[in-house]
Design an enzyme around this catalytic site. Sequence first.
Site, PDB file in Angstrom:
ATOM      1  N   ASP A 122     -72.128 -78.816 140.944  1.00 24.78           N
ATOM      2  CA  ASP A 122     -71.825 -77.415 141.276  1.00 24.78           C
ATOM      3  C   ASP A 122     -71.730 -77.095 142.768  1.00 24.78           C
ATOM      4  O   ASP A 122     -71.788 -75.925 143.155  1.00 24.78           O
ATOM      5  CB  ASP A 122     -72.868 -76.509 140.613  1.00 24.78           C
ATOM      6  CG  ASP A 122     -72.684 -76.464 139.106  1.00 24.78           C
ATOM      7  OD1 ASP A 122     -71.551 -76.225 138.673  1.00 24.78           O
ATOM      8  OD2 ASP A 122     -73.662 -76.687 138.375  1.00 24.78           O
ATOM      9  N   ASP A 187     -65.935 -76.083 133.694  1.00 27.43           N
ATOM     10  CA  ASP A 187     -66.406 -75.337 134.862  1.00 27.43           C
ATOM     11  C   ASP A 187     -66.130 -76.092 136.168  1.00 27.43           C
ATOM     12  O   ASP A 187     -65.995 -75.507 137.235  1.00 27.43           O
ATOM     13  CB  ASP A 187     -67.922 -75.088 134.770  1.00 27.43           C
ATOM     14  CG  ASP A 187     -68.430 -74.801 133.374  1.00 27.43           C
ATOM     15  OD1 ASP A 187     -67.841 -75.310 132.414  1.00 27.43           O
ATOM     16  OD2 ASP A 187     -69.434 -74.084 133.242  1.00 27.43           O
TER      17      ASP A 187
END
Length: 418
Positions: A122, A187
């Site tokens: 991330d 994502d």
Amino acid sequence: MKFFKVTNVVCGLSVCFFLNFACTDKQKEEKEKFIAENIDFAVRQTKLMLEEVGEPNGKNYPRTMSNDGKLRVTNMYDWTPGFFPGSLWYLYELTGDTLWKNNAEKWTHSLEPLQTFTGHHDLGFMMYCSYGNALKLEPRPEYKDIIIKSAESLSTRYDDRVKSIKSWNYRKNWNDTTEWFYPVIVDNMMNLEMLFAASKLSGDKKFYDIAVIHANSTLKNHIRDDYSSYHVVDYDTITGAVKDQATCQGYSDNSTWSRGQAWLIYGYTMMYRETKDQQYLETAVKLAEYYLANLPEDMIPLWDFNVGQEGYEAVGKSYAVEFPGKDLKDVSAAAITCSAFFELGQYAKDKGYIEKAVQILYTLASPEYRAQLGTNADFILMHSVGSIPHRSEIDKPLVYADYYFLEALTRYKNMNIK
Ligand code: GLY
């Protein structure tokens, strides 16, 4: 009734934009009033949030609200610490007030240690929503190095045999049987923007190439023929073959998790911006058409497009019998898509995406979804869903819903309606 009122205002505004007609003074005035009122609210609400949260200390990044209505924070190693600094940067861009710049800098700088973090994928969310916006609005020489270093760290998770960046480390699927050794989630498309930036800043094409190869693997293995999507794909670490297509946060392995679809729409729109490769634009449009075809009337999606439908078996703790999530919406998915549509509409001019983005923005800003001042643990938007299978953050505010709402508001404000 409320919805139709909102829609009428929006239709007038966006049609005049879409068809490039001159807006009437009244329409311009309406847009300016809408933007000013939303900025004013976001400013007042976020000032309360700043008071509540105090100075950044590495452990107090706003994330959501607890069941008793209190602010819940995370440490910097979670996936969401970049969104609060990013929202502060958007408030600076929207207002020009140095109060927001000073706070944005402070919260951004607190994330500097993350530039060498390699624990999950991330880094783009963490470092580009913060330092990326900082570089755009108030550049300092060290920002460039921090973004390049962060891209290096993210790239350590890329394996050319798999042709993807590994999202998570080893874990098991919900069935507690299937093991994932190289799980990649949709994502991850959102982390690629930082790689393109690092490539430009460093002159090193390696980052650009990784982004393109990763996006191509996602297109092939996560996106179904009808442009719905699998959340998770697990790969064989030696051969790179697909071993599993499943979900972690959606309703079912074969369903479409709405926030995942939103990440994809945003991700492939960004891919087209950065490469001008037509296949990415076509992909973004087809993903968007699937998303739009599965929306309820007010354009805020259910948290999963197939929830409760025949042929879909619930995973995790989201069992159908006393299932809490059948009618729950995910405002975060709407906010992400809203922002993406403002951009996609500029590339796919005949599709009406800007008109749709304006409609979604007005709906998000309506009392149905926007909180009252001083409520909602000082977040702007209500009614998002973190993960129903985990029974976590259900019907709560989420910091990333606010971030993409403010980004969408900024994009709308900067868009010249004439
Ligand atoms: N990237 C994690 C989520 O969307 O919940």
